[in-house]
Design a protein around this motif. Structure first.
Motif, PDB file in Angstrom:
ATOM      1  N   ILE A   3      42.386  27.542  35.449  1.00 14.54           N
ATOM      2  CA  ILE A   3      42.354  28.735  34.604  1.00 14.54           C
ATOM      3  C   ILE A   3      40.937  29.307  34.576  1.00 14.54           C
ATOM      4  N   VAL A   4      40.825  30.625  34.766  1.00 12.00           N
ATOM      5  CA  VAL A   4      39.508  31.259  34.840  1.00 12.00           C
ATOM      6  C   VAL A   4      39.462  32.525  33.994  1.00 12.00           C
ATOM      7  N   ASN A   5      38.245  32.895  33.634  1.00 15.21           N
ATOM      8  CA  ASN A   5      37.966  34.215  33.070  1.00 15.21           C
ATOM      9  C   ASN A   5      37.442  35.075  34.220  1.00 15.21           C
ATOM     10  N   PRO A   6      38.240  36.010  34.731  1.00 16.28           N
ATOM     11  CA  PRO A   6      37.826  36.739  35.934  1.00 16.28           C
ATOM     12  C   PRO A   6      36.626  37.650  35.723  1.00 16.28           C
ATOM     13  N   HIS A   7      36.291  37.963  34.477  1.00 19.77           N
ATOM     14  CA  HIS A   7      35.097  38.764  34.205  1.00 19.77           C
ATOM     15  C   HIS A   7      33.813  37.973  34.455  1.00 19.77           C
ATOM     16  N   ASP A   8      33.926  36.655  34.432  1.00 15.59           N
ATOM     17  CA  ASP A   8      32.774  35.768  34.646  1.00 15.59           C
ATOM     18  C   ASP A   8      32.698  35.437  36.135  1.00 15.59           C
ATOM     19  N   ILE A   9      31.946  36.235  36.895  1.00 18.82           N
ATOM     20  CA  ILE A   9      31.899  36.062  38.343  1.00 18.82           C
ATOM     21  C   ILE A   9      31.342  34.685  38.710  1.00 18.82           C
ATOM     22  N   GLY A  10      30.359  34.214  37.959  1.00 16.26           N
ATOM     23  CA  GLY A  10      29.810  32.890  38.235  1.00 16.26           C
ATOM     24  C   GLY A  10      30.851  31.801  38.092  1.00 16.26           C
ATOM     25  N   ALA A  11      31.623  31.853  36.998  1.00 18.98           N
ATOM     26  CA  ALA A  11      32.676  30.851  36.781  1.00 18.98           C
ATOM     27  C   ALA A  11      33.781  30.983  37.825  1.00 18.98           C
ATOM     28  N   LEU A  12      34.084  32.217  38.230  1.00 14.68           N
ATOM     29  CA  LEU A  12      35.100  32.423  39.255  1.00 14.68           C
ATOM     30  C   LEU A  12      34.650  31.804  40.581  1.00 14.68           C
ATOM     31  N   LYS A  13      33.374  31.958  40.928  1.00  9.84           N
ATOM     32  CA  LYS A  13      32.848  31.349  42.147  1.00  9.84           C
ATOM     33  C   LYS A  13      32.953  29.822  42.090  1.00  9.84           C
ATOM     34  N   GLU A  14      32.612  29.244  40.930  1.00  8.62           N
ATOM     35  CA  GLU A  14      32.701  27.786  40.791  1.00  8.62           C
ATOM     36  C   GLU A  14      34.143  27.306  40.888  1.00  8.62           C
ATOM     37  N   THR A  27      43.744  36.864  39.676  1.00  9.54           N
ATOM     38  CA  THR A  27      42.585  37.082  38.804  1.00  9.54           C
ATOM     39  C   THR A  27      42.740  38.360  37.983  1.00  9.54           C
ATOM     40  N   ALA A  28      43.945  38.604  37.488  1.00  8.85           N
ATOM     41  CA  ALA A  28      44.210  39.826  36.727  1.00  8.85           C
ATOM     42  C   ALA A  28      43.302  39.920  35.500  1.00  8.85           C
ATOM     43  N   LEU A  29      42.810  41.119  35.248  1.00 11.76           N
ATOM     44  CA  LEU A  29      42.025  41.364  34.043  1.00 11.76           C
ATOM     45  C   LEU A  29      42.930  41.456  32.817  1.00 11.76           C
ATOM     46  N   GLU A  35      38.138  49.399  49.643  1.00  9.39           N
ATOM     47  CA  GLU A  35      38.029  49.427  51.096  1.00  9.39           C
ATOM     48  C   GLU A  35      36.572  49.532  51.546  1.00  9.39           C
ATOM     49  N   LEU A  36      35.747  50.257  50.807  1.00  5.74           N
ATOM     50  CA  LEU A  36      34.319  50.312  51.115  1.00  5.74           C
ATOM     51  C   LEU A  36      33.665  48.942  50.932  1.00  5.74           C
ATOM     52  N   THR A  37      34.051  48.234  49.850  1.00 12.75           N
ATOM     53  CA  THR A  37      33.478  46.919  49.582  1.00 12.75           C
ATOM     54  C   THR A  37      33.864  45.919  50.663  1.00 12.75           C
ATOM     55  N   VAL A  38      35.143  45.921  51.051  1.00 10.40           N
ATOM     56  CA  VAL A  38      35.603  45.017  52.107  1.00 10.40           C
ATOM     57  C   VAL A  38      34.876  45.316  53.415  1.00 10.40           C
ATOM     58  N   GLY A  57      42.209  42.816  39.011  1.00  7.93           N
ATOM     59  CA  GLY A  57      40.989  42.063  39.254  1.00  7.93           C
ATOM     60  C   GLY A  57      40.658  41.864  40.719  1.00  7.93           C
ATOM     61  N   ILE A  58      41.148  42.759  41.583  1.00 11.76           N
ATOM     62  CA  ILE A  58      40.886  42.625  43.017  1.00 11.76           C
ATOM     63  C   ILE A  58      39.390  42.729  43.299  1.00 11.76           C
ATOM     64  N   ARG A  59      38.726  43.674  42.648  1.00  8.53           N
ATOM     65  CA  ARG A  59      37.287  43.847  42.859  1.00  8.53           C
ATOM     66  C   ARG A  59      36.517  42.583  42.504  1.00  8.53           C
ATOM     67  N   HIS A  60      36.933  41.917  41.427  1.00  5.08           N
ATOM     68  CA  HIS A  60      36.223  40.734  40.950  1.00  5.08           C
ATOM     69  C   HIS A  60      36.339  39.578  41.939  1.00  5.08           C
ATOM     70  N   ARG A  61      37.555  39.350  42.486  1.00  5.29           N
ATOM     71  CA  ARG A  61      37.709  38.214  43.408  1.00  5.29           C
ATOM     72  C   ARG A  61      37.005  38.494  44.730  1.00  5.29           C
ATOM     73  N   ILE A  62      37.033  39.764  45.184  1.00  5.04           N
ATOM     74  CA  ILE A  62      36.323  40.097  46.420  1.00  5.04           C
ATOM     75  C   ILE A  62      34.819  39.904  46.231  1.00  5.04           C
ATOM     76  N   LYS A  63      34.299  40.324  45.091  1.00  4.30           N
ATOM     77  CA  LYS A  63      32.874  40.155  44.807  1.00  4.30           C
ATOM     78  C   LYS A  63      32.502  38.675  44.775  1.00  4.30           C
TER      79      LYS A  63
END
Length: 528
Positions: free
Chosen positions: A427-438, A386-388, A343-346, A297-303
């Motif tokens: 505890i989070v659902n990493p697929h839910d980017i909005g909830a992860l941000k909150e 934030t592992a999927l 690396e492109l996203t970062v 879930g690295i992409r999700h937390r970076i996003k």
């Protein structure tokens, strides 16, 4: 017929894809062996020394043949792999077929008959090596998904043995597992064991369902009736002779005491302060530590973090995300593509949102020694796991063990096995980017008192259920299947500091398993 006891045979054998030592060659060509750090090695070393144990595995380099040797009181028995074996059995079937399949098909698995044939060939080689070195009525503990055929292959060669298997990664739901062309063969391989261990109760339940649906075997609670052609074996309710196999969860852990000891060292605490200073002393340091793998879930937390900065909800000068992504399987195309994407996203986020003297994300693509990792844990205000999909995720437990100051916030994916135990994390659902941000914002703003209350509870859980208790719990279950007179000592781990639960001396793992068996019996009775 099994061999007699012999000086070159061992009462207790552990088998894993990799040995607990790494082969190193210095610049003068001199060969040596370096101890591999890790919870599994830490847990089993005392037991192996106390029970004259041997460890069977690959040296980690292709086309290298090494004679058995002793290392720090443990007998090491290498199994050679050719370059073709590594490509087809390890990089191919293990990591491009089984790994994505067992992690809920986050990436599509590849199915190749040549890879399957290589997997069978290497598993047969491991089984033959183990059969040759284990004593009459010995105990064998096979580790992880690379060696799932070994239990049955070994039982066919040595029916006198007591065999355990532990799956360190998830086991998928039967609807996903059924995609595997060799689904029945893998189940047959695993059912050669007496005890099959999983990280989570859900994993054990998924395995039991697969056994019922694909093999048609009867299960009751955590027990499977495996038909055998043995008149002396017990008979099932259907009147056929069976062997009873136990399948349940044994959540793995870490050597919590060692992480806390490192965290108390003055030089490690000084290094933690240096890390914060090198980042510009931001108000909040967030940390992610993972192998570079699509399951993490690295992409999700970076996003999520990038959006918080972009939206102005987190000031770029006030917060830094440190992402450690250690290299992993980079010869596999999927992993190479993942590295490029991250690396492109970062680079884009840092280029768009960074200011002179401060970058939102510090990205580090290499591994670190344990002392440096503990310094990072102490430097981090928030740990992002934030592992999927993850069997356990020991980084979450390492962070908790290192925080002797009872500070810091753990944000933990519900899809990591650690979430079953570390319930005081966010505890989070990493697929839910909005909830992860909150959740990130909640962690940043969390009052000191709440952080401390949560961390104290997390630390108690990790300390009370460390890796020594995990190994002891599994070996005690395995030992109950062993013939009388061949019992090992599973408690050779220093004993008293690993407290038992107060329920008639029953360990927490055994209590959890008892409740799980009762729940499974209830579901069966209802036709679930």
């Amino acid at each position: 017929m099994a061999p007699d006891t012999d000086p070159d045979r061992y009462a207790f054998v552990v088998a894993s894809n990799r040995l607990p030592v790494d082969r190193v060659v210095d610049e003068d060509g001199n060969e040596g062996w370096r101890h591999s750090p890790g919870g599994l090695v830490t847990a089993l070393e005392p037991v192996m020394r106390a029970n004259d144990g041997a460890w069977v595995g690959w040296v980690g380099q292709p086309d290298v043949e090494v004679a058995p040797f002793d290392n720090d009181g443990i007998h090491i028995v290498p199994v050679p792999l050719s370059a073709d074996d590594v490509e087809e059995y390890y990089e191919g079937f293990s990591n491009d077929t089984l790994w994505p399949l067992y992690h809920d098909v986050i990436e599509h698995p590849s199915y190749h008959r040549d890879w399957w044939n290589a997997y069978k060939r290497v598993n047969e080689r491991f089984a033959a090596q183990i059969a040759e070195i284990v004593e009459q009525d010995g105990i064998v503990w096979v580790q992880d998904y690379q060696l799932q055929l070994v239990p049955a292959l070994l039982r066919a060669k040595r029916p006198d043995l007591t065999i355990g298997f532990f799956n360190h990664i998830p086991f998928p739901p039967v609807g996903i597992y059924a995609q595997l062309p060799w689904r029945a063969q893998i189940l047959d391989g695993l059912l050669g064991a007496d005890v099959i261990g999983f990280q989570r109760q859900d994993d054990a339940s998924d395995f039991l369902r697969a056994v019922r649906h694909i093999k048609g075997y009867t299960t009751k609670g955590s027990t499977i009736d495996v038909p055998v052609d043995d008149p002396a074996a017990p008979r099932s309710r259907k009147g056929i002779t069976v062997r009873h196999v136990e399948a349940r969860h044994f959540p793995i852990s870490i050597d919590a005491e060692s992480f806390e000891e490192i965290a108390h060292r003055p030089e490690v605490q000084a290094r933690a302060r240096e890390i914060r200073e090198s980042l510009g002393n931001p108000t909040t340091v967030l940390l992610g530590v993972d192998r570079l793998d699509y399951t993490k879930g690295i992409r999700h937390r970076i996003k999520a973090f990038g959006e918080l900065v972009e939206d102005g909800r987190v000031a770029v000068e006030d917060a830094t995300l440190v992402q450690v992504a250690s290299p992993s399987r980079e010869r596999v195309d999927t992993y190479a593509a993942l590295r490029d994407e991250i690396e492109l996203t970062v680079g884009r986020i840092n280029g768009d949102l960074g200011v002179i003297g401060h970058q939102p994300i510090a990205y580090l693509h290499h591994g670190y020694p344990r002392e440096e990792m503990v310094a990072l844990y102490l430097a981090a205000d928030i740990m992002l796991v934030t592992a999927l999909r993850d069997g356990m995720n020991l980084v979450a437990k390492e962070y908790v063990a290192a925080r002797f100051d009872n500070d810091g916030v753990l944000i933990l994916s519900e899809f990591a096995g650690a979430a079953d135990e570390l319930k005081q994390a966010v505890i989070v659902n990493p697929h839910d980017i909005g909830a992860l941000k909150e959740s990130i914002l909640r962690a940043i703003e969390m009052p000191r008192r709440e952080r401390s209350t949560r961390m104290r509870a997390l630390r108690k859980r990790v300390r009370d259920n460390d890796v020594a208790r995990w190994s002891r719990s599994f070996l005690e279950a395995l030992d109950r299947h062993a013939p009388r007179g061949s019992r090992i000592d599973p408690s050779a781990d220093g004993g008293e500091r690993h407290r038992e639960a107060e329920d008639d001396g029953m360990s927490i793992f055994d209590q959890d398993a008892q409740r799980a068996r009762a729940a499974e019996d209830t579901r069966e009775a209802r036709g679930a």
